[in-house]
Design an enzyme around this catalytic site. Structure first.
Site, PDB file in Angstrom:
ATOM      1  N   CYS A 210       5.347  19.571 -16.593  1.00 51.28           N
ATOM      2  CA  CYS A 210       4.626  18.684 -17.532  1.00 51.28           C
ATOM      3  C   CYS A 210       4.805  19.144 -18.979  1.00 51.28           C
ATOM      4  O   CYS A 210       5.877  18.960 -19.524  1.00 51.28           O
ATOM      5  CB  CYS A 210       3.177  18.535 -17.095  1.00 51.28           C
ATOM      6  SG  CYS A 210       2.616  16.843 -17.364  1.00 51.28           S
ATOM      7  N   HIS A 294       3.220  16.539 -11.580  1.00 55.63           N
ATOM      8  CA  HIS A 294       2.535  17.702 -11.003  1.00 55.63           C
ATOM      9  C   HIS A 294       2.865  17.903  -9.520  1.00 55.63           C
ATOM     10  O   HIS A 294       2.177  17.355  -8.646  1.00 55.63           O
ATOM     11  CB  HIS A 294       1.029  17.557 -11.206  1.00 55.63           C
ATOM     12  CG  HIS A 294       0.617  17.699 -12.636  1.00 55.63           C
ATOM     13  ND1 HIS A 294       0.321  18.917 -13.208  1.00 55.63           N
ATOM     14  CD2 HIS A 294       0.513  16.782 -13.626  1.00 55.63           C
ATOM     15  CE1 HIS A 294       0.020  18.744 -14.480  1.00 55.63           C
ATOM     16  NE2 HIS A 294       0.133  17.453 -14.767  1.00 55.63           N
ATOM     17  N   GLU A 296       2.254  20.423  -7.797  1.00 51.86           N
ATOM     18  CA  GLU A 296       1.208  21.219  -7.149  1.00 51.86           C
ATOM     19  C   GLU A 296       0.071  20.359  -6.639  1.00 51.86           C
ATOM     20  O   GLU A 296      -0.874  20.849  -6.006  1.00 51.86           O
ATOM     21  CB  GLU A 296       0.687  22.288  -8.125  1.00 51.86           C
ATOM     22  CG  GLU A 296      -0.278  21.787  -9.199  1.00 51.86           C
ATOM     23  CD  GLU A 296       0.398  21.021 -10.338  1.00 51.86           C
ATOM     24  OE1 GLU A 296       1.634  20.898 -10.332  1.00 51.86           O
ATOM     25  OE2 GLU A 296      -0.337  20.535 -11.227  1.00 51.86           O
TER      26      GLU A 296
HETATM   27  N1  LIG Z   1      -0.221  17.465 -17.912  1.00 50.14           N
HETATM   28  C1  LIG Z   1       0.437  17.899 -19.008  1.00 50.14           C
HETATM   29  O1  LIG Z   1       0.951  19.020 -19.089  1.00 50.14           O
HETATM   30  C2  LIG Z   1       0.457  16.947 -20.172  1.00 50.14           C
HETATM   31  C3  LIG Z   1       1.575  17.257 -21.162  1.00 50.14           C
HETATM   32  C4  LIG Z   1       1.298  16.645 -22.527  1.00 50.14           C
HETATM   33  N2  LIG Z   1       0.046  17.167 -23.083  1.00 50.14           N
HETATM   34  C5  LIG Z   1       1.229  15.139 -22.396  1.00 50.14           C
HETATM   35  O2  LIG Z   1       0.138  14.581 -22.535  1.00 50.14           O
HETATM   36  O3  LIG Z   1       2.233  14.508 -22.137  1.00 50.14           O
END
Ligand SMILES: NC(=O)CC[C@H](N)C(=O)O
Length: 322
Positions: A210, A294, A296
């Site tokens: 992410c 994600h 996980e």
């Molecule tokens: N879940 C995250 O790591 C989000 C990554 C980043 N803050 C976004 O909003 O795209």
């Protein structure tokens, strides 16, 4: 939350994914008048109250969601202050923005620490890649703990470091791999983190999740951009171009990497099937893999859990060649 009934299952502390609840406020439709779940240890309202977190219910969250899908993400203001007029509150919200703000420094850990907890046995559906012990340094940009539990279950020795931990210190620890975690805010607002990623690239296999994926995209020479309203939910289909299969994924992001900005040699490995956006990258020449979403879960589907085994395999290959 667009789901109308919230609070039915209450909360439990096994499901917490960070050392504290960094939430600023929760907007829901209907707060369940009772909780009924075998894992419940506390009612949602009590959980928020004890942490002095604001919540509001009886709000038409689906109408808000339709507005956000139409106009894109908007800044909102929640208050219990009766003294401020609506115009004053609107003025306040007009002065806020998420763009260009470093939200990582407010959530990262203050010093390195070892992580040992694993996921429970019912998670042992993926044994591919397990075996040897690899030392992974995990950069905490707001890390979800289940990333650490999954790496630990795959046999890794894990050292978690703060977001501003120098690359030189990381290299002194001689890791077999480095993980760049998820995290809040604008990935263009943390140049210090991109600099660290750049300094580590090529020295050690890396895996980004992410925010970590977005920092890698920038470190490799690409650009990130703010999406209209992002992806938030646990049922988003992604095509894994490497395994040639569709995976249902857990997503929670407002920015993305622009694939057109990536240099030659960087491969887009995953595509979000809802909008065609980049959902994963690889740069084999520098032993880089990353996912925009994600794997996980916690919460969400486990379809992409095998990527942890791919990271282990990458570290194993590099270690054998060393
Ligand atoms: N879940 C995250 O790591 C989000 C990554 C980043 N803050 C976004 O909003 O795209």
């Amino acid at each position: 939350m667009t789901n109308p009934h919230i609070g039915n299952t209450g909360v439990n502390f096994d499901d917490e994914e960070s050392r504290q609840c960094f939430l600023a406020g929760l907007v829901i439709r209907s707060l369940s008048i009772s909780t009924s779940n075998w894992r419940c240890t506390k009612a949602l309202g009590d959980y928020l109250l004890e942490r002095n977190l604001m919540g509001i219910y009886d709000v038409d969250t689906r109408a808000i969601t339709r507005r956000l899908r139409q106009d894109g993400s908007l800044i909102g203001v929640l208050t219990t202050e009766e003294s401020k007029t609506d115009e004053e509150l609107l003025e306040m919200s007009r002065s806020w923005d998420i763009v260009g703000i470093d939200l990582i420094s407010g959530v990262t850990c203050t010093a390195p620490y070892e992580w040992v907890d694993k996921t429970d046995p019912e998670w042992d559906f993926n044994c591919e890649g397990r075996g040897d012990i690899y030392h992974v340094i995990a950069y905490d940009f707001g890390i979800k703990h289940n990333i650490l539990r999954r790496l630990s279950s795959y046999g890794c020795k894990i050292t978690v470091v703060p977001s501003n931990w120098p690359a030189s210190e990381t290299l002194k620890m001689k890791p077999d791999g480095v993980l760049f975690s998820n995290g809040p805010g604008d990935p263009s607002a943390v140049p210090y983190a991109v600099k660290t990623v750049k300094e580590l690239l090529g020295n050690v296999p890396v895996f980004g999740i992410c925010m970590g994926h977005q920092l890698l995209g920038q470190a490799l020479g690409g650009k990130t951009f703010k999406m209209k309203f992002g992806h938030h939910g646990g049922n988003h289909p992604v095509r894994n171009l490497v395994a040639n299969r569709v995976e249902i994924s857990a997503q929670n992001h407002n920015y993305a990497v622009d694939p057109a900005s990536l240099p030659k040699g960087v491969e887009v490995t995953h595509i979000n099937l809802n909008d065609g956006s980049c959902a994963g990258l690889a740069f084999p020449a520098l032993n880089v893999i990353s996912l925009q979403y994600h794997p996980e879960a916690s919460p969400g589907p486990h379809d992409s859990d095998s990527v942890f085994g791919e990271f282990i395999k990458l570290m194993k290959e590099v270690k054998q060649k060393a």
